[in-house]
Enzyme design. Structure first.
Site, PDB file in Angstrom:
ATOM      1  N   ALA A   1      85.990  82.405  51.787  1.00  0.00           N
ATOM      2  CA  ALA A   1      86.960  82.195  50.698  1.00  0.00           C
ATOM      3  C   ALA A   1      87.947  81.097  51.078  1.00  0.00           C
ATOM      4  O   ALA A   1      89.139  81.189  50.794  1.00  0.00           O
ATOM      5  CB  ALA A   1      87.687  83.502  50.380  1.00  0.00           C
TER       6      ALA A   1
ATOM      7  N   GLN B   1      88.374  76.646  51.417  1.00  0.00           N
ATOM      8  CA  GLN B   1      88.538  75.578  50.421  1.00  0.00           C
ATOM      9  C   GLN B   1      87.382  75.548  49.422  1.00  0.00           C
ATOM     10  O   GLN B   1      87.603  75.463  48.212  1.00  0.00           O
ATOM     11  CB  GLN B   1      88.626  74.216  51.136  1.00  0.00           C
ATOM     12  CG  GLN B   1      89.839  74.062  52.039  1.00  0.00           C
ATOM     13  CD  GLN B   1      91.107  73.834  51.235  1.00  0.00           C
ATOM     14  OE1 GLN B   1      91.458  74.623  50.371  1.00  0.00           O
ATOM     15  NE2 GLN B   1      91.800  72.752  51.524  1.00  0.00           N
ATOM     16  N   ILE B   2      86.151  75.603  49.935  1.00  0.00           N
ATOM     17  CA  ILE B   2      85.014  75.560  48.995  1.00  0.00           C
ATOM     18  C   ILE B   2      84.892  76.901  48.274  1.00  0.00           C
ATOM     19  O   ILE B   2      84.664  76.946  47.063  1.00  0.00           O
ATOM     20  CB  ILE B   2      83.691  75.216  49.719  1.00  0.00           C
ATOM     21  CG1 ILE B   2      83.806  73.893  50.466  1.00  0.00           C
ATOM     22  CG2 ILE B   2      82.538  75.132  48.699  1.00  0.00           C
ATOM     23  CD1 ILE B   2      82.564  73.501  51.245  1.00  0.00           C
ATOM     24  N   GLY B   3      85.052  77.995  49.009  1.00  0.00           N
ATOM     25  CA  GLY B   3      84.907  79.326  48.403  1.00  0.00           C
ATOM     26  C   GLY B   3      85.847  79.521  47.224  1.00  0.00           C
ATOM     27  O   GLY B   3      85.449  80.002  46.156  1.00  0.00           O
TER      28      GLY B   3
ATOM     29  N   ARG C   1      84.498  70.452  59.886  1.00  0.00           N
ATOM     30  CA  ARG C   1      84.847  69.512  60.975  1.00  0.00           C
ATOM     31  C   ARG C   1      86.186  68.839  60.713  1.00  0.00           C
ATOM     32  O   ARG C   1      86.704  68.830  59.604  1.00  0.00           O
ATOM     33  CB  ARG C   1      83.747  68.482  61.152  1.00  0.00           C
ATOM     34  CG  ARG C   1      83.537  67.537  59.991  1.00  0.00           C
ATOM     35  CD  ARG C   1      82.563  66.436  60.373  1.00  0.00           C
ATOM     36  NE  ARG C   1      81.926  65.856  59.195  1.00  0.00           N
ATOM     37  CZ  ARG C   1      81.351  64.662  59.187  1.00  0.00           C
ATOM     38  NH1 ARG C   1      81.291  63.931  60.281  1.00  0.00           N
ATOM     39  NH2 ARG C   1      80.779  64.196  58.086  1.00  0.00           N
TER      40      ARG C   1
ATOM     41  N   HIS D   1      71.107  66.753  56.098  1.00  0.00           N
ATOM     42  CA  HIS D   1      72.467  66.422  55.653  1.00  0.00           C
ATOM     43  C   HIS D   1      73.280  65.969  56.868  1.00  0.00           C
ATOM     44  O   HIS D   1      74.132  66.683  57.378  1.00  0.00           O
ATOM     45  CB  HIS D   1      73.103  67.659  55.002  1.00  0.00           C
ATOM     46  CG  HIS D   1      74.481  67.420  54.467  1.00  0.00           C
ATOM     47  ND1 HIS D   1      74.780  66.455  53.548  1.00  0.00           N
ATOM     48  CD2 HIS D   1      75.658  68.040  54.744  1.00  0.00           C
ATOM     49  CE1 HIS D   1      76.070  66.498  53.270  1.00  0.00           C
ATOM     50  NE2 HIS D   1      76.626  67.435  53.986  1.00  0.00           N
TER      51      HIS D   1
HETATM   52  N1  LIG Z   1      76.563  71.320  52.807  1.00  0.00           N
HETATM   53  C1  LIG Z   1      77.506  70.471  52.431  1.00  0.00           C
HETATM   54  O1  LIG Z   1      77.223  69.510  51.739  1.00  0.00           O
HETATM   55  C2  LIG Z   1      78.926  70.699  52.846  1.00  0.00           C
HETATM   56  C3  LIG Z   1      79.215  71.625  53.813  1.00  0.00           C
HETATM   57  N2  LIG Z   1      80.511  71.893  54.166  1.00  0.00           N
HETATM   58  C4  LIG Z   1      80.713  72.950  55.146  1.00  0.00           C
HETATM   59  O2  LIG Z   1      81.113  74.129  54.468  1.00  0.00           O
HETATM   60  C5  LIG Z   1      81.814  74.984  55.369  1.00  0.00           C
HETATM   61  C6  LIG Z   1      83.065  75.546  54.713  1.00  0.00           C
HETATM   62  O3  LIG Z   1      83.963  74.502  54.403  1.00  0.00           O
HETATM   63  P1  LIG Z   1      85.435  74.848  53.848  1.00  0.00           P
HETATM   64  O4  LIG Z   1      85.358  75.843  52.757  1.00  0.00           O
HETATM   65  O5  LIG Z   1      86.111  73.552  53.603  1.00  0.00           O
HETATM   66  O6  LIG Z   1      86.072  75.547  55.145  1.00  0.00           O
HETATM   67  P2  LIG Z   1      87.337  76.538  55.212  1.00  0.00           P
HETATM   68  O7  LIG Z   1      87.777  76.581  56.634  1.00  0.00           O
HETATM   69  O8  LIG Z   1      88.335  76.180  54.172  1.00  0.00           O
HETATM   70  O9  LIG Z   1      86.712  77.954  54.810  1.00  0.00           O
HETATM   71  C7  LIG Z   1      85.831  78.640  55.626  1.00  0.00           C
HETATM   72  C8  LIG Z   1      86.148  80.125  55.497  1.00  0.00           C
HETATM   73  O10 LIG Z   1      85.180  80.846  56.234  1.00  0.00           O
HETATM   74  C9  LIG Z   1      85.836  81.996  56.721  1.00  0.00           C
HETATM   75  N3  LIG Z   1      85.056  82.591  57.794  1.00  0.00           N
HETATM   76  C10 LIG Z   1      84.978  82.236  59.102  1.00  0.00           C
HETATM   77  N4  LIG Z   1      84.147  83.054  59.751  1.00  0.00           N
HETATM   78  C11 LIG Z   1      83.682  83.952  58.847  1.00  0.00           C
HETATM   79  C12 LIG Z   1      82.795  85.059  58.917  1.00  0.00           C
HETATM   80  N5  LIG Z   1      82.214  85.396  60.067  1.00  0.00           N
HETATM   81  N6  LIG Z   1      82.545  85.731  57.777  1.00  0.00           N
HETATM   82  C13 LIG Z   1      83.129  85.420  56.619  1.00  0.00           C
HETATM   83  N7  LIG Z   1      84.000  84.377  56.493  1.00  0.00           N
HETATM   84  C14 LIG Z   1      84.260  83.665  57.599  1.00  0.00           C
HETATM   85  C15 LIG Z   1      87.205  81.495  57.166  1.00  0.00           C
HETATM   86  O11 LIG Z   1      88.134  82.572  57.261  1.00  0.00           O
HETATM   87  C16 LIG Z   1      87.519  80.528  56.034  1.00  0.00           C
HETATM   88  O12 LIG Z   1      88.278  81.128  55.005  1.00  0.00           O
HETATM   89  C17 LIG Z   1      82.045  74.146  56.638  1.00  0.00           C
HETATM   90  O13 LIG Z   1      81.089  74.489  57.621  1.00  0.00           O
HETATM   91  C18 LIG Z   1      81.808  72.719  56.155  1.00  0.00           C
HETATM   92  O14 LIG Z   1      81.395  71.851  57.188  1.00  0.00           O
HETATM   93  C19 LIG Z   1      81.552  71.227  53.598  1.00  0.00           C
HETATM   94  C20 LIG Z   1      81.314  70.288  52.617  1.00  0.00           C
HETATM   95  C21 LIG Z   1      79.985  69.933  52.189  1.00  0.00           C
HETATM   96  O1  LIG Z   2      81.357  65.876  56.090  1.00  0.00           O
HETATM   97  C1  LIG Z   2      81.564  67.090  56.263  1.00  0.00           C
HETATM   98  O2  LIG Z   2      81.871  67.594  57.337  1.00  0.00           O
HETATM   99  C2  LIG Z   2      81.406  67.999  55.086  1.00  0.00           C
HETATM  100  C3  LIG Z   2      80.153  67.647  54.414  1.00  0.00           C
HETATM  101  O3  LIG Z   2      79.079  68.023  54.821  1.00  0.00           O
HETATM  102  C4  LIG Z   2      80.224  66.648  53.341  1.00  0.00           C
HETATM  103  O4  LIG Z   2      81.294  66.447  52.732  1.00  0.00           O
HETATM  104  O5  LIG Z   2      79.183  66.041  53.070  1.00  0.00           O
END
Ligand SMILES: NC(=O)C1=CN([C@@H]2O[C@H](COP(=O)(O)OP(=O)(O)OC[C@H]3O[C@@H](n4cnc5c(N)ncnc54)[C@H](O)[C@@H]3O)[C@@H](O)[C@H]2O)C=CC1
Ligand SMILES: O=C([O-])CC(=O)C(=O)O
EC number: 1.1.1.37
Length: 320
Positions: free
Chosen positions: A11, A13-15, A83, A176
């Site tokens: 939950a 930023q993305i959640g 990251r 990715h």
């Molecule tokens: N596939 C893609 O294209 C993209 C992937 N991402 C990835 O998405 C992920 C999340 O990004 P954000 O939401 O910005 O991060 P964020 O740090 O805002 O949210 C992550 C959440 O996960 C929770 N969390 C940590 N461990 C947990 C667990 N064991 N069980 C349940 N919740 C847990 C944290 O408390 C936090 O609220 C990152 O790994 C990021 O690199 C981000 C952007 C694009």
């Molecule tokens: O770059 C990152 O760490 C997050 C991600 O995967 C993206 O925005 O494409």
């Protein structure tokens, strides 16, 4: 008929953005799960309180208990760590692999019939690990990256050509990461392939090369600007597009990290490819023909993903 149930694991930023979008689009009732106490509850309440103004009908619940995701139709996984500047996505592998283990077990126990979309990085290895830990059918577990990378490519192209983003199509394949493969030959403006647009003099090969590189660096560009985390609006929108395709059986042609077994000469690997997403999950992997250069770039990207999968096996013997 009861509304679909959408479970968001993570939950942050993305959640939070996913929850807001899912409610505004009335895709279903939303359960936000996180290990941080108060965060999912606070975000669920905040978004629910936007309902009267927006006029949506969707229930939102925040929880720290996996039992609350019971019977979810869709699970979107963002649990883990993003990251910071100076890091690569691959640097997140060790810490996020542990998170995938608990998430996979939670989904297997409480929502084994869900369509699961993983977003956590490094994406291709994490979706593979999540599938292994959950044991769900391969076609019901996929990763979001290609829709986002293609959207970035489309956005940059629309700026270059001065046309609507709606009239730009693009495909980005592969893992990715820095080796992703924006496919110039299969990308179009108004149906005209990009190489033809160079011949027509509407752009130059040099400009296209710069746009391809900006697409590959798209995630890092946002990380460099935000400094405290990574992109979340476009990633959430991209995953919602995939979830909607499943829930409404739209048979959308979308690139995603899918289990490829046979196509592209691959033997059971999660990597970005064009797919058809409908009520069956990932219903088809589209095996497009690649020319020599494209195949070379795709193979390099596949090798990078294979390396990360091997690293996961080295960290957790249950995966070996
Ligand atoms: N596939 C893609 O294209 C993209 C992937 N991402 C990835 O998405 C992920 C999340 O990004 P954000 O939401 O910005 O991060 P964020 O740090 O805002 O949210 C992550 C959440 O996960 C929770 N969390 C940590 N461990 C947990 C667990 N064991 N069980 C349940 N919740 C847990 C944290 O408390 C936090 O609220 C990152 O790994 C990021 O690199 C981000 C952007 C694009
Ligand atoms: O770059 C990152 O760490 C997050 C991600 O995967 C993206 O925005 O494409």
């Amino acid at each position: 008929m009861a509304r679909p149930k959408i479970a968001l694991i993570g939950a942050g930023q993305i959640g939070g953005t996913l929850a807001h979008l899912a409610a505004m689009k009335e895709l279903g009732d939303v359960v936000l799960f996180d290990i941080a106490e108060g965060t999912p509850q606070g975000k669920a309440l905040d978004i629910a309180e936007s309902g009267p103004s927006e006029g949506f009908d969707a229930a939102l619940k925040g929880t720290n208990d996996y039992a609350d995701i019971a019977g979810a139709d869709v699970c979107i996984v963002t649990a883990g760590v993003p990251r910071k500047p100076g890091m690569s996505r691959d640097d997140l592998l060790g810490i996020n692999l542990k998170v995938m283990k608990s998430v996979g077990e939670g989904i297997a126990k409480h929502a084994p019939n869900a369509f699961v979309i993983c977003i956590t990085n490094p994406l291709d290895a994490m979706v593979w690990a999540l599938r292994e830990f959950s044991g769900l059918p391969h076609e019901k577990v996929c990763g979001m990256a290609g829709v986002l990378d293609s959207a970035r490519f489309r956005h940059f192209l629309s700026l270059e050509f001065g046309v609507s983003m709606k009239d730009v199509t693009a495909f980005v394949l592969g893992g990715h990461g820095d080796t992703m493969v924006p496919l110039v030959r299969y990308s179009t403006v108004g149906g005209i392939p990009l190489p033809d647009l160079v011949k027509m003099g509407w752009t130059t090969q040099d400009k296209l090369d710069q746009i391809v590189q900006r697409t590959r660096d798209g995630g890092a560009e946002i990380v460099g600007l935000l400094k405290t985390g990574s992109a979340f609006y476009a990633p959430a929108t991209s995953a919602i597009e995939m979830a909607e395709a499943y829930l409404k059986d739209q048979k959308r042609v979308l690139p995603c990290a899918a289990y490829v077994d046979g196509a592209y000469g691959l033997n059971g690997l999660y990597v970005g490819v064009p797919t058809v997403i409908g009520a069956g999950g990932v219903e088809k992997v589209i095996d497009i023909t690649l020319d020599g250069d494209e195949q070379g770039m795709f193979t390099k990207s596949v090798d990078a993903v294979k390396g990360l999968v091997e690293a996961c096996k080295g960290i957790d013997s249950a995966l070996a």
